[in-house]
Design a protein around this motif. Structure first.
Motif, short mmCIF file in Angstrom:
data_model
loop_
_atom_site.label_atom_id
_atom_site.label_comp_id
_atom_site.label_asym_id
_atom_site.label_seq_id
_atom_site.Cartn_x
_atom_site.Cartn_y
_atom_site.Cartn_z
N ALA A 110 0.86 -1.20 0.00
CA ALA A 110 0.00 0.00 0.00
C ALA A 110 0.89 1.24 0.00
N LYS A 111 0.31 2.36 -0.35
CA LYS A 111 1.03 3.63 -0.25
C LYS A 111 1.39 3.90 1.20
N PRO A 112 2.50 4.55 1.48
CA PRO A 112 2.81 4.94 2.85
C PRO A 112 1.69 5.82 3.42
N PRO A 113 1.14 5.48 4.59
CA PRO A 113 0.03 6.25 5.14
C PRO A 113 0.53 7.50 5.87
N VAL A 114 1.08 8.42 5.14
CA VAL A 114 1.68 9.62 5.72
C VAL A 114 0.99 10.86 5.14
N GLY A 115 1.24 12.00 5.78
CA GLY A 115 0.64 13.25 5.30
C GLY A 115 -0.87 13.18 5.33
N SER A 116 -1.51 13.46 4.22
CA SER A 116 -2.98 13.46 4.16
C SER A 116 -3.57 12.07 4.30
N LEU A 117 -2.74 11.00 4.19
CA LEU A 117 -3.23 9.62 4.30
C LEU A 117 -3.10 9.06 5.71
N ARG A 118 -2.60 9.87 6.65
CA ARG A 118 -2.31 9.35 7.98
C ARG A 118 -3.51 8.65 8.62
N PHE A 119 -4.68 9.24 8.58
CA PHE A 119 -5.87 8.66 9.23
C PHE A 119 -6.92 8.24 8.21
N MET A 120 -6.46 7.85 7.03
CA MET A 120 -7.36 7.45 5.95
C MET A 120 -7.16 5.97 5.60
N PRO A 121 -8.15 5.35 4.93
CA PRO A 121 -8.01 3.94 4.54
C PRO A 121 -6.80 3.71 3.65
N ALA A 122 -6.30 2.48 3.66
CA ALA A 122 -5.14 2.13 2.85
C ALA A 122 -5.42 2.36 1.36
N GLN A 123 -4.39 2.83 0.66
CA GLN A 123 -4.46 3.06 -0.78
C GLN A 123 -3.49 2.10 -1.49
N LYS A 124 -3.84 1.68 -2.69
CA LYS A 124 -3.00 0.73 -3.43
C LYS A 124 -1.57 1.24 -3.59
N ALA A 125 -0.63 0.30 -3.50
CA ALA A 125 0.78 0.66 -3.66
C ALA A 125 1.06 1.14 -5.07
N GLU A 126 1.98 2.09 -5.18
CA GLU A 126 2.40 2.56 -6.50
C GLU A 126 3.47 1.63 -7.08
N SER A 127 3.60 1.64 -8.37
CA SER A 127 4.62 0.82 -9.03
C SER A 127 6.01 1.46 -8.84
N TRP A 128 7.04 0.66 -9.00
CA TRP A 128 8.40 1.16 -8.88
C TRP A 128 9.22 0.76 -10.11
N GLU A 129 10.29 1.49 -10.31
CA GLU A 129 11.21 1.20 -11.41
C GLU A 129 12.35 0.34 -10.89
N GLY A 130 12.95 -0.43 -11.80
CA GLY A 130 14.09 -1.24 -11.41
C GLY A 130 13.70 -2.43 -10.55
N VAL A 131 14.67 -2.92 -9.76
CA VAL A 131 14.45 -4.10 -8.93
C VAL A 131 14.43 -3.69 -7.45
N LEU A 132 13.35 -4.04 -6.77
CA LEU A 132 13.22 -3.72 -5.34
C LEU A 132 13.96 -4.77 -4.53
N ASP A 133 14.83 -4.32 -3.64
CA ASP A 133 15.57 -5.24 -2.76
C ASP A 133 14.64 -5.71 -1.65
N ALA A 134 14.26 -6.99 -1.67
CA ALA A 134 13.36 -7.56 -0.66
C ALA A 134 14.10 -8.56 0.21
N SER A 135 15.33 -8.21 0.56
CA SER A 135 16.16 -9.10 1.38
C SER A 135 16.10 -8.77 2.86
N SER A 136 15.47 -7.65 3.23
CA SER A 136 15.38 -7.29 4.65
C SER A 136 13.97 -6.80 4.97
N PHE A 137 13.57 -6.96 6.22
CA PHE A 137 12.24 -6.60 6.65
C PHE A 137 12.04 -5.08 6.61
N GLY A 138 10.80 -4.67 6.40
CA GLY A 138 10.47 -3.26 6.46
C GLY A 138 10.38 -2.77 7.89
#
Length: 487
Positions: free
Chosen positions: A25-53
């Motif tokens: 989901a999109k980071p729930p920050v700024g105007s999204l802090r107290f709002m329902p989750a929004q779909k994640a945006e796409s990213w370019e390149g390869v996302l490193d998923a080797s460590s926890f968020g």
């Protein structure tokens, strides 16, 4: 590995592939802090998923925490075309603590032993995820943390095939607060389309608030924090916002029942028990379990404040008529010094679970289980089969996180046998197989008992269950009223 949002690179650990910290989901920050989750945006390149968020902000200390925390983790035996069952795990922590990356939830052993895909998630917690400030304006929404869970489910449904999982066979597995969420999802129009099956580990399907009740809690929170406007709340530093959550929980008298899901009339239209009674979870099989003595820590002084809930439940018991209270007290005398612990175990977890099973089984296959096994270390401290003690057996992680102490004394042979048994049953359930004990039928609620030896017993002692028939607690639970009184 390609997802709908972009390419990710994970880790290979022995026979298991893992992908960690994947944004759903999109980071729930700024105007999204107290709002329902929004779909994640796409990213370019390869996302490193080797460590926890990062962990979601909370009073519990983690190496890294941030409002940008809506990530999930995947463990899979392989990314071939084999359609494996998927376990979608929702962690507990009273809706104000924990993370999907806690070591006790590492999915490696479960994925390997069961040939399944395991997913764990983060979701917003505490005031950021569950208090209802919607009376302040349209930029505030109730049940933000629950909306995160639904968004994560949606992401898994869309993407899990790439990880060797079957998007049409997702078993929601939740423990404690996670099990409360799991009890709600199959009766929610926004979520049930993603849910194939449900496993509840120690959840209370009656422990939700009405909108009026929960907005009152939110108002008390604002007063406690000295927050006077919506603008001030939205601008407050996140560390300041969460730092006093535990103090507020004690101050308002709700303890570990402070942060909870709300029946908001939108995302959550109804309480789980009456909704299931109307067929809202039709054709979604469920497995409901508790430990033998969830509240056994009350018998040990040094641990009696681990879950700050006994005061609330005593207040709840005081709602009963004197005649009912006297009969219940007499029924629990057989447990001696552990009478209060057993009564609170039933009132918080077991009785509402039984009533849920009784209405649920009219429309879907329903099984129950009880986890009664005690390791030698648990016996040594007289803690009994307490809340959360089944987690290391389900995940096969005996020396991780909070549960290391349970295995300090030798018990590995029996531990592995009990773990193997409950894992096999959970996996069989996820695969859509009939479990090896009687299903719940009407008011008959047999349960498989995991102990040194395995047996089938009534989920609740019939003599005790009978005493609840005319209780205010049962009346409120079946009608969908809050079972925890807010004073």
């Amino acid at each position: 590995m390609k997802t709908k949002n972009g390419t990710i690179a994970g880790l290979k650990e022995g026979d298991i592939l893992s992908y960690r910290g994947v944004p759903y989901a999109k980071p729930p920050v700024g105007s999204l802090r107290f709002m329902p989750a929004q779909k994640a945006e796409s990213w370019e390149g390869v996302l490193d998923a080797s460590s926890f968020g990062a962990a979601c902000p909370q009073t519990k200390k983690y190496r890294s925490s941030s409002e940008d925390c809506l990530t999930l983790n995947i463990w899979t035996p392989g990314t071939d075309q084999k359609e494996r069952p998927v376990f979608f795990y929702i962690h507990g922590g009273s809706f104000c603590a924990g993370t999907g990356s806690d070591p006790e939830y590492n999915g490696t052993n479960l994925a390997k032993n069961g040939d399944v895909v395991v997913v764990t998630i983060n979701y917003r917690l505490g005031a950021l995820g569950f208090l209802d400030f919607s009376f302040l304006g349209e930029e505030f929404s109730p049940n933000c943390g629950l909306s995160d869970i639904v968004m994560a489910l949606s992401w898994v449904h869309e993407n899990i095939a790439a990880f060797g999982g079957d998007p049409h066979n997702i078993t929601v597995l939740g423990q404690s607060a996670g099990a409360i969420a799991a009890s709600v999802l199959p009766v929610m129009p926004a979520a049930r389309k993603y849910v194939s099956k449900v496993i509840m580990m120690s959840g209370g399907p009656s422990l939700l608030y009405t909108k009026a009740q929960y907005q009152e809690v939110a108002r008390k929170f604002l007063k406690f924090m000295g927050i006077k406007s919506a603008r001030e709340l939205k601008a407050m530093d996140v560390r300041t916002l969460v730092a006093k959550q535990r103090k507020f929980a004690s101050h308002c008298g709700l303890g570990d029942g402070t942060f909870m899901i709300e029946v908001d009339g939108g995302l959550v239209p109804e309480y789980p028990i009456p909704a299931a009674a109307q067929g809202a979870a039709r054709d979604i099989p469920i497995l409901i379990g508790t430990t033998k003595e969830e509240m056994s820590f009350l018998c040990i002084k040094v641990l009696s404040k681990v879950l700050d809930i006994s005061k609330i439940l005593r207040r709840n018991i005081d709602q009963e008529k004197e005649e009912v209270k006297a009969r219940l007290k007499a029924a629990y005398r057989r447990y001696g010094k552990r009478a209060e612990s057993m009564m609170l175990t039933d009132r918080v977890f077991r009785m509402a679970s039984v009533w849920y099973a009784e209405v649920y089984n009219q429309y879907a296959n329903t099984w129950m289980y009880r986890f009664d096994y005690e390791t030698p270390a648990m016996k040594a401290v007289a803690l009994r089969a307490c809340h959360s003690c089944d987690i290391p057996f389900v995940f096969g992680n005996y020396h991780a996180g909070h549960y290391k102490w349970m295995f300090l004394l030798p018990s590995i042979k029996t531990t592995r046998r009990v773990s193997r048994e409950i894992q096999q049953d959970f996996v069989s359930f996820a695969k859509g197989e009939k479990l090896g004990w009687q299903e719940c039928c009407g008011i008959d609620t047999p349960a498989k008992c995991y102990d040194k030896y395995f047996s089938v017993i009534p989920m609740v002692d019939p003599e005790i269950e009978k005493e609840y028939d005319k209780s205010e607690f049962k009346r409120q639970s079946l009608r969908g009223l809050n079972a925890v009184h807010i004073g």
